[in-house]
Design a protein around this motif. Structure first.
Motif, mmCIF file in Angstrom:
data_model
loop_
_atom_site.group_PDB
_atom_site.id
_atom_site.type_symbol
_atom_site.label_atom_id
_atom_site.label_comp_id
_atom_site.label_asym_id
_atom_site.label_seq_id
_atom_site.Cartn_x
_atom_site.Cartn_y
_atom_site.Cartn_z
ATOM 1 N N VAL A 43 0.875 -1.178 0.000
ATOM 2 C CA VAL A 43 0.000 0.000 0.000
ATOM 3 C C VAL A 43 0.910 1.225 0.000
ATOM 4 C CG1 VAL A 43 -1.816 1.268 1.188
ATOM 5 C CG2 VAL A 43 -1.757 -1.245 1.306
ATOM 6 N N VAL A 44 0.771 2.046 -1.014
ATOM 7 C CA VAL A 44 1.594 3.248 -1.150
ATOM 8 C C VAL A 44 0.714 4.458 -0.882
ATOM 9 C CG1 VAL A 44 3.134 4.553 -2.652
ATOM 10 C CG2 VAL A 44 2.974 2.056 -2.889
ATOM 11 N N ARG A 45 1.140 5.302 0.069
ATOM 12 C CA ARG A 45 0.361 6.471 0.455
ATOM 13 C C ARG A 45 1.205 7.736 0.349
ATOM 14 N NH1 ARG A 45 -4.027 4.409 3.307
ATOM 15 N NH2 ARG A 45 -3.660 2.399 4.345
ATOM 16 N N SER A 46 0.563 8.798 -0.119
ATOM 17 C CA SER A 46 1.154 10.137 -0.092
ATOM 18 C C SER A 46 0.193 11.017 0.703
ATOM 19 C CB SER A 46 1.366 10.681 -1.507
ATOM 20 O OG SER A 46 2.276 9.872 -2.228
ATOM 21 N N PRO A 47 0.299 11.010 2.031
ATOM 22 C CA PRO A 47 -0.699 11.689 2.872
ATOM 23 C C PRO A 47 -0.868 13.167 2.557
ATOM 24 C CG PRO A 47 0.709 10.263 4.194
ATOM 25 C CD PRO A 47 1.324 10.329 2.832
ATOM 26 N N GLU A 48 0.201 13.824 2.126
ATOM 27 C CA GLU A 48 0.112 15.248 1.834
ATOM 28 C C GLU A 48 -0.526 15.533 0.481
ATOM 29 O OE1 GLU A 48 4.014 16.825 2.155
ATOM 30 O OE2 GLU A 48 4.168 16.516 4.320
ATOM 31 N N ASN A 49 -0.704 14.491 -0.340
ATOM 32 C CA ASN A 49 -1.232 14.698 -1.688
ATOM 33 C C ASN A 49 -2.187 13.564 -2.062
ATOM 34 O OD1 ASN A 49 -1.617 15.948 -4.119
ATOM 35 N ND2 ASN A 49 0.440 15.619 -4.903
ATOM 36 N N PRO A 50 -3.378 13.512 -1.449
ATOM 37 C CA PRO A 50 -4.296 12.388 -1.672
ATOM 38 C C PRO A 50 -4.841 12.296 -3.087
ATOM 39 C CG PRO A 50 -5.354 14.116 -0.384
ATOM 40 C CD PRO A 50 -3.900 14.476 -0.461
ATOM 41 N N SER A 51 -4.729 13.361 -3.889
ATOM 42 C CA SER A 51 -5.215 13.334 -5.268
ATOM 43 C C SER A 51 -4.164 12.830 -6.253
ATOM 44 C CB SER A 51 -5.672 14.736 -5.699
ATOM 45 O OG SER A 51 -6.764 15.167 -4.918
ATOM 46 N N TYR A 52 -2.995 12.487 -5.767
ATOM 47 C CA TYR A 52 -1.918 11.966 -6.615
ATOM 48 C C TYR A 52 -2.199 10.483 -6.854
ATOM 49 C CZ TYR A 52 2.995 10.887 -7.880
ATOM 50 O OH TYR A 52 4.139 10.462 -8.506
ATOM 51 N N PHE A 53 -2.718 10.161 -8.044
ATOM 52 C CA PHE A 53 -3.186 8.806 -8.317
ATOM 53 C C PHE A 53 -2.109 7.762 -8.058
ATOM 54 C CE2 PHE A 53 -5.890 10.975 -11.786
ATOM 55 C CZ PHE A 53 -6.831 11.356 -10.845
ATOM 56 N N TRP A 54 -0.915 7.999 -8.616
ATOM 57 C CA TRP A 54 0.151 7.009 -8.499
ATOM 58 C C TRP A 54 1.098 7.325 -7.347
ATOM 59 C CZ3 TRP A 54 -0.652 2.412 -10.144
ATOM 60 C CH2 TRP A 54 -1.608 2.237 -11.149
ATOM 61 N N GLY A 55 0.579 8.101 -6.384
ATOM 62 C CA GLY A 55 1.208 8.240 -5.086
ATOM 63 C C GLY A 55 0.356 7.604 -4.014
ATOM 64 N N ASN A 56 -0.844 7.137 -4.426
ATOM 65 C CA ASN A 56 -1.787 6.483 -3.521
ATOM 66 C C ASN A 56 -2.382 5.290 -4.275
ATOM 67 O OD1 ASN A 56 -2.138 8.603 -1.140
ATOM 68 N ND2 ASN A 56 -2.121 9.759 -3.057
ATOM 69 N N PHE A 57 -1.766 4.132 -4.107
ATOM 70 C CA PHE A 57 -2.178 2.980 -4.907
ATOM 71 C C PHE A 57 -1.805 1.670 -4.223
ATOM 72 C CE2 PHE A 57 2.177 3.762 -6.191
ATOM 73 C CZ PHE A 57 2.715 2.538 -6.551
ATOM 74 N N LEU A 58 -2.362 0.575 -4.749
ATOM 75 C CA LEU A 58 -1.979 -0.767 -4.337
ATOM 76 C C LEU A 58 -1.063 -1.361 -5.393
ATOM 77 C CD1 LEU A 58 -5.345 -2.405 -3.138
ATOM 78 C CD2 LEU A 58 -3.776 -0.929 -1.849
ATOM 79 N N LEU A 59 -0.040 -2.078 -4.942
ATOM 80 C CA LEU A 59 0.844 -2.785 -5.857
ATOM 81 C C LEU A 59 0.848 -4.262 -5.477
ATOM 82 C CD1 LEU A 59 2.875 -2.967 -8.132
ATOM 83 C CD2 LEU A 59 4.671 -2.229 -6.540
ATOM 84 N N LEU A 60 0.268 -5.077 -6.354
ATOM 85 C CA LEU A 60 0.160 -6.504 -6.103
ATOM 86 C C LEU A 60 1.394 -7.230 -6.621
ATOM 87 C CD1 LEU A 60 -2.812 -5.434 -5.975
ATOM 88 C CD2 LEU A 60 -3.511 -7.653 -6.901
ATOM 89 N N ALA A 61 1.802 -8.270 -5.898
ATOM 90 C CA ALA A 61 2.935 -9.080 -6.348
ATOM 91 C C ALA A 61 2.571 -9.893 -7.580
ATOM 92 C CB ALA A 61 3.403 -10.004 -5.226
ATOM 93 N N GLU A 62 1.321 -10.309 -7.681
ATOM 94 C CA GLU A 62 0.872 -11.102 -8.820
ATOM 95 C C GLU A 62 -0.620 -10.898 -8.984
ATOM 96 O OE1 GLU A 62 0.384 -15.305 -6.392
ATOM 97 O OE2 GLU A 62 2.204 -14.917 -7.550
ATOM 98 N N PRO A 63 -1.186 -11.275 -10.144
ATOM 99 C CA PRO A 63 -2.624 -11.095 -10.343
ATOM 100 C C PRO A 63 -3.424 -11.919 -9.342
ATOM 101 C CG PRO A 63 -1.508 -11.500 -12.431
ATOM 102 C CD PRO A 63 -0.506 -11.786 -11.349
ATOM 103 N N PRO A 64 -4.646 -11.471 -9.043
ATOM 104 C CA PRO A 64 -5.490 -12.244 -8.125
ATOM 105 C C PRO A 64 -5.950 -13.544 -8.770
ATOM 106 C CG PRO A 64 -6.746 -10.471 -9.107
ATOM 107 C CD PRO A 64 -5.312 -10.258 -9.540
ATOM 108 N N VAL A 65 -6.402 -14.464 -7.950
ATOM 109 C CA VAL A 65 -6.988 -15.687 -8.492
ATOM 110 C C VAL A 65 -8.227 -15.306 -9.286
ATOM 111 C CG1 VAL A 65 -6.112 -17.087 -6.596
ATOM 112 C CG2 VAL A 65 -8.369 -16.041 -6.410
#
Length: 266
Positions: free
Chosen positions: A28-50
């Motif tokens: 979970v990647v968070r940019s608390p000072e910039n919540p509208s930054y799409f790719w500063g607030n995102f999930l990064l999965l190790a692999e696709p879900p089942v």
């Protein structure tokens, strides 16, 4: 993490104030000072879900970011199966497989009618925020400028730490094209946000600022590998290839935008 694109993304985010939390199966990647930054607030999965788990992934994003007007999810693989792609699209996400390119040297660009230099001081950085805002008029000026100024603040932390610089092309004193580059690990630097005003495109200005920033990294920052990411089907990828960048891998990113950000393109 196998993806050079995400590896360099995370390095710059962490070093400029974002927070990376390990959930085991994903980050979970968070940019608390910039919540509208799409790719500063995102999930990064190790692999696709089942199969069938795509909706759960989207729900997990909303759990982590309940106030967000977007959904941004990356996966550390080069692409999805047709079934998984269709399931994410059915959940409302746009699936984008970008191209990550690398270079060890840059070919010289043609001369341009502009002053190409590093950004200096408050006026230059405010002009950079204004340039970004002009490219995305569908979002309100107030909301976008809040985002853009916070993005500037993150980059300026990297500049102050000696990690890189943002260069701009100035025509008649106005900033019309810009590109940043910052060291992510020893010998490697990643480009950030190459932008050119629509009225000044196809004049070699983006090529000039990318070259200037990249050459700065190669000559001044001890870098031997430059990394840049482009839309696979966009115009910019041709600019980068002509400078000497070569395709290295694919980077899988998915997002959904809502509210006043829904019309934001790019």
């Amino acid at each position: 993490m196998s993806s050079l694109g995400f590896r360099t993304d995370l390095a710059l985010l962490a070093d400029s104030g974002s927070v990376v939390e390990d959930r085991g199966t994903h980050l979970v990647v968070r940019s608390p000072e910039n919540p509208s930054y799409f790719w500063g607030n995102f999930l990064l999965l190790a692999e696709p879900p089942v199969p069938g788990g795509e909706k759960e992934v989207v729900a997990a994003f909303h759990t982590e970011f309940p106030q967000a007007d977007h959904v941004s999810i990356g996966i550390d693989v080069a692409d999805l199966t047709d079934e998984s792609r269709a399931a994410f699209e059915a959940a409302g996400l746009t699936v984008d497989v970008a191209t990550v390119l690398t270079a060890q040297r840059l070919d010289p660009p043609r001369e341009v009618e502009a002053d190409v230099r590093a950004l200096e001081g408050e006026d230059d950085w405010e002009a950079r925020a204004r340039l970004s805002q002009q490219l995305y008029p569908s979002t309100s000026e107030q909301a976008f400028m809040t985002y853009a100024r916070q993005k500037n603040a993150q980059e300026r932390r990297l500049v102050d730490a000696g990690r890189g610089q943002r260069f701009g092309a100035f025509v008649d004193g106005a900033l019309v094209s810009t590109a940043g580059v910052f060291v992510t690990q020893e010998g490697v630097a990643r480009f950030q946000s190459v932008e050119t005003h629509p009225d000044h495109r196809r004049r070699g200005l983006a090529t000039a600022v990318v070259h200037a920033a990249g050459q700065h990294a190669l000559d001044r920052l001890g870098v031997h590998t430059l990394v840049i990411v482009a839309d696979t089907d966009g115009d910019a990828i041709g600019i980068y290839r002509r400078l000497g960048f070569a395709d290295a891998e694919r980077q899988l990113m998915m997002e959904k935008r809502s509210g006043e950000w829904a019309g934001l393109d790019g």
